[in-house]
Design a protein around this motif. Structure first.
Motif, mmCIF file in Angstrom:
data_model
loop_
_atom_site.group_PDB
_atom_site.id
_atom_site.type_symbol
_atom_site.label_atom_id
_atom_site.label_comp_id
_atom_site.label_asym_id
_atom_site.label_seq_id
_atom_site.Cartn_x
_atom_site.Cartn_y
_atom_site.Cartn_z
ATOM 1 N N GLY A 191 0.805 -1.218 0.000
ATOM 2 C CA GLY A 191 0.000 0.000 0.000
ATOM 3 C C GLY A 191 0.831 1.257 0.000
ATOM 4 O O GLY A 191 0.303 2.357 -0.087
ATOM 5 N N GLY A 192 2.124 1.124 0.101
ATOM 6 C CA GLY A 192 3.005 2.287 0.102
ATOM 7 C C GLY A 192 3.396 2.680 1.514
ATOM 8 O O GLY A 192 2.972 2.085 2.494
ATOM 9 N N ALA A 252 -4.691 -1.794 -4.154
ATOM 10 C CA ALA A 252 -4.764 -0.507 -4.851
ATOM 11 C C ALA A 252 -3.369 0.066 -5.088
ATOM 12 O O ALA A 252 -3.082 0.594 -6.167
ATOM 13 C CB ALA A 252 -5.611 0.475 -4.052
ATOM 14 N N GLY A 253 -2.505 -0.027 -4.095
ATOM 15 C CA GLY A 253 -1.139 0.479 -4.242
ATOM 16 C C GLY A 253 -0.380 -0.234 -5.336
ATOM 17 O O GLY A 253 0.316 0.387 -6.142
ATOM 18 N N ARG A 254 -0.543 -1.537 -5.397
ATOM 19 C CA ARG A 254 0.122 -2.337 -6.427
ATOM 20 C C ARG A 254 -0.385 -1.926 -7.814
ATOM 21 O O ARG A 254 0.399 -1.723 -8.738
ATOM 22 C CB ARG A 254 -0.151 -3.818 -6.147
ATOM 23 N N THR A 255 -1.694 -1.741 -7.948
ATOM 24 C CA THR A 255 -2.287 -1.345 -9.227
ATOM 25 C C THR A 255 -1.772 0.022 -9.675
ATOM 26 O O THR A 255 -1.401 0.208 -10.834
ATOM 27 C CB THR A 255 -3.832 -1.303 -9.111
ATOM 28 N N PHE A 266 2.440 5.593 -10.711
ATOM 29 C CA PHE A 266 2.154 6.560 -9.654
ATOM 30 C C PHE A 266 3.031 6.307 -8.427
ATOM 31 O O PHE A 266 3.397 5.172 -8.152
ATOM 32 C CB PHE A 266 0.689 6.460 -9.207
ATOM 33 N N GLU A 267 3.351 7.393 -7.728
ATOM 34 C CA GLU A 267 3.979 7.262 -6.412
ATOM 35 C C GLU A 267 2.832 7.127 -5.417
ATOM 36 O O GLU A 267 1.917 7.953 -5.408
ATOM 37 C CB GLU A 267 4.820 8.494 -6.080
ATOM 38 N N VAL A 268 2.883 6.099 -4.580
ATOM 39 C CA VAL A 268 1.744 5.778 -3.722
ATOM 40 C C VAL A 268 2.154 5.730 -2.253
ATOM 41 O O VAL A 268 3.173 5.146 -1.897
ATOM 42 C CB VAL A 268 1.139 4.414 -4.121
#
Length: 136
Positions: free
Chosen positions: A32-33, A105-108, A114-116
């Motif tokens: 998830g970052g 969602a972070g992986r996607t 994107f930076e997440v």
């Protein structure tokens, strides 16, 4: 009683299971970052360096959300990721109820360039600190 007997006799397997559960939880959290506090997130958003993406369902989002958050339910992220194209230069901060959907969602989003980051504790933490909500 049988459970404790099993655990004492199979301590190695039980220990291995506990380690695997911990590693799974840790890797999902990392997907998830980086975790941001509500204060760090607020600073990034106020500087214009980040955009908040609320992963909750539309009904929950309408019940109260962070100012200027973009609502993309976690189960529709793959289809609606194009909504974030104009924010590609900004950090995307993922928010959900308690952080349970930020891994996928972070992986996607990372695959999309994107930076997440994610809000530590999700909306539960935001609300527990009595921070403002927009209701629509």
């Amino acid at each position: 009683m049988d459970f404790f007997v099993f655990v004492s006799e199979q301590w190695l397997l039980v220990s291995l299971l506990c380690v695997l559960i911990y590693v799974y939880a840790w890797t999902e959290k990392a997907k998830g970052g980086k975790s941001l506090s509500v204060h760090a997130m607020t600073q990034l958003v106020n500087k214009g360096e980040a955009v908040v993406v609320d992963l909750r369902e539309a009904a929950d989002f309408k019940g109260g959300h962070i100012v200027d958050a973009i609502n993309i339910p976690h189960n529709k992220l793959d289809e609606q990721v194009t909504q974030l194209a104009k924010h590609k230069e900004k950090t995307v901060i993922l928010v959900d109820k308690m952080g349970q959907h930020t891994g996928h969602a972070g992986r996607t989003l990372r695959k999309g360039g994107f930076e997440v980051n994610r809000l530590e504790g999700g909306m539960s933490e935001w609300q527990s600190q009595n921070l403002p909500l927009v209701k629509s």
